[in-house]
Design an enzyme around this catalytic site. Structure first.
Site, short mmCIF file in Angstrom:
data_model
loop_
_atom_site.label_atom_id
_atom_site.label_comp_id
_atom_site.label_asym_id
_atom_site.label_seq_id
_atom_site.Cartn_x
_atom_site.Cartn_y
_atom_site.Cartn_z
N CYS A 78 0.80 -1.23 0.00
CA CYS A 78 0.00 0.00 0.00
C CYS A 78 0.83 1.28 0.00
O CYS A 78 0.31 2.36 -0.22
CB CYS A 78 -0.95 0.00 1.19
SG CYS A 78 -2.12 -1.38 1.17
N HIS A 138 -3.51 7.05 2.98
CA HIS A 138 -3.89 5.76 2.41
C HIS A 138 -5.27 5.38 2.93
O HIS A 138 -5.56 5.50 4.13
CB HIS A 138 -2.86 4.69 2.82
CG HIS A 138 -3.28 3.30 2.48
ND1 HIS A 138 -3.73 2.95 1.23
CD2 HIS A 138 -3.33 2.17 3.25
CE1 HIS A 138 -4.03 1.66 1.23
NE2 HIS A 138 -3.80 1.17 2.44
N ASN A 155 -10.34 0.05 -0.25
CA ASN A 155 -8.87 0.05 -0.24
C ASN A 155 -8.38 -0.56 -1.54
O ASN A 155 -8.47 -1.77 -1.75
CB ASN A 155 -8.36 -0.75 0.97
CG ASN A 155 -6.84 -0.77 1.07
OD1 ASN A 155 -6.15 -0.32 0.17
ND2 ASN A 155 -6.34 -1.32 2.15
#
Length: 357
Positions: free
Chosen positions: A111, A251, A281
């Site tokens: 990520c 994020h 996500n």
């Protein structure tokens, strides 16, 4: 400096109502713990792999910036879900768009991938040797999501976005600073099989080891602490406060994590880019997709902090000063209003289908 943003999300939307028919969960449970209402899923009949989404995002970027494919010199793709072990996703994007003078490679940092790739691309431009560098971030997370695991499957979606990096002679514009970290912490967040340490086998497939495994509480604790410290460090050494920061771009892993990090700088809600509710996500795609949706709100001189946390563990933060007025450059996008409920799911899906052409 960033001179343009392109993005793509599949038009199939998996909402919490449908998710609750797949696995034992509910809209209330998902919203309270994660903050995801809908997620975009790339279906096989629509396209195949991360390169499909990145190709569409880069094509849009080229159209918006007016850069010709043959002018692009480098393509960096931050992804954890490459189409293949090899060739690279970047090479497929380059081939799809006939960028005949470009070299490219993939960067894998889970990520945190786009955060690292942006620093890498900026350094290519800073060297003086490159004038058009494209940095992509995106993942086909549904390809490694276990839809029998109620703790992880509501979290993830598919999507990709990209930015164009070009040199600037203006002082104080572009990527200004960054802090980046990696340590070795395999257990809490990983995919157990599929790599050279544990190659695919009947046993690994039967054991469902080709999906994301996450210890939610451990990852949550480390993410909040690590991102908050990184954001605090970058703010302190650059004189950034809640009075001069335009946007924090965190994020999109969990709405509670994002709010905790924002509290570190005492930022208001309108200073934080949030799209987890309708994008979920997308791993390497969350930071650039945030820019893509919010581009019309960005103005030249805006101070922006990016931060991310991912498997590894990998994390960090960077500070960028925006270089153009987004409202003048971006095409009007219903995507900006979808999360506010101002257009219907059907209108949003139709818009995505039109943008994909």
């Amino acid at each position: 400096m960033i001179t343009g943003v392109g993005g793509y999300v599949p038009d199939y939307i998996l909402d919490n109502e449908e998710m609750s028919r797949i696995v034992e969960t509910s809209d209330e449970w998902i919203m309270q713990r994660i903050g995801v209402k809908t997620r975009h899923i790339l279906k096989p009949e629509q396209g195949s792999g991360t390169s499909y989404m990145m190709t569409h995002a880069v094509r849009q970027l080229l159209e918006k910036t007016g850069v010709q494919p043959e002018e692009v010199e480098a393509v960096i793709c931050a992804t954890t879900t490459p189409d293949y072990h090899f060739p690279s996703t970047a090479s497929l994007v380059i081939g799809n768009l006939k960028m005949k003078h470009a070299f490219g490679f993939d960067l894998e940092a889970a990520c945190s991938g786009f955060l690292y790739a942006l620093e890498t691309g900026a350094n290519f431009v800073r060297s003086g040797r490159y004038k058009h560098v494209i940095v992509c971030g995106g993942d086909h997370m549904s390809s490694m999501t276990n839809y029998e695991d109620r703790n992880t499957c509501p979290i993830f979606g598919d999507g990709a976005a990209c930015v164009m990096l070009e040199p600037t002679t203006e002082e104080g514009i572009g990527l200004q600073d960054g802090v980046y970290y990696t340590n070795s912490n395999y257990d809490p967040l990983h995919m157990a099989a599929g790599g050279s340490a544990k190659m695919p086998s009947h046993e690994s497939v039967d054991a469902r080891e080709h999906f994301v495994y996450q210890e939610g509480r451990t990852v949550y604790k480390h993410a909040v602490l690590s991102m908050s410290r990184a954001v605090g460090a970058i703010a302190q050494r650059n004189g950034l406060t809640n009075e001069n920061i335009r946007f924090l771009v965190p994020h999109q892993a969990n709405i509670n994590i994002e709010e905790s990090v924002a509290e570190r700088l005492k930022l208001s809600k309108d200073q934080v880019i949030v799209n987890i509710d309708h994008m979920a996500n997308t791993s390497g795609g969350t930071l650039p997709l945030g820019l893509w949706e919010y581009e019309p709100q960005l103005k030249k001189g805006d101070k922006i902090i990016f931060t991310a946390f991912g498997a590894g563990f990998s994390w960090g933060a960077s500070y960028l000063v925006w270089g153009y007025d987004g409202a003048q450059e971006a095409r009007k996008s219903p995507a900006r209003f979808y999360k506010e409920g101002e257009i219907s799911r059907e209108e949003w899906a139709a818009y995505c289908a039109e943008r994909r052409k």
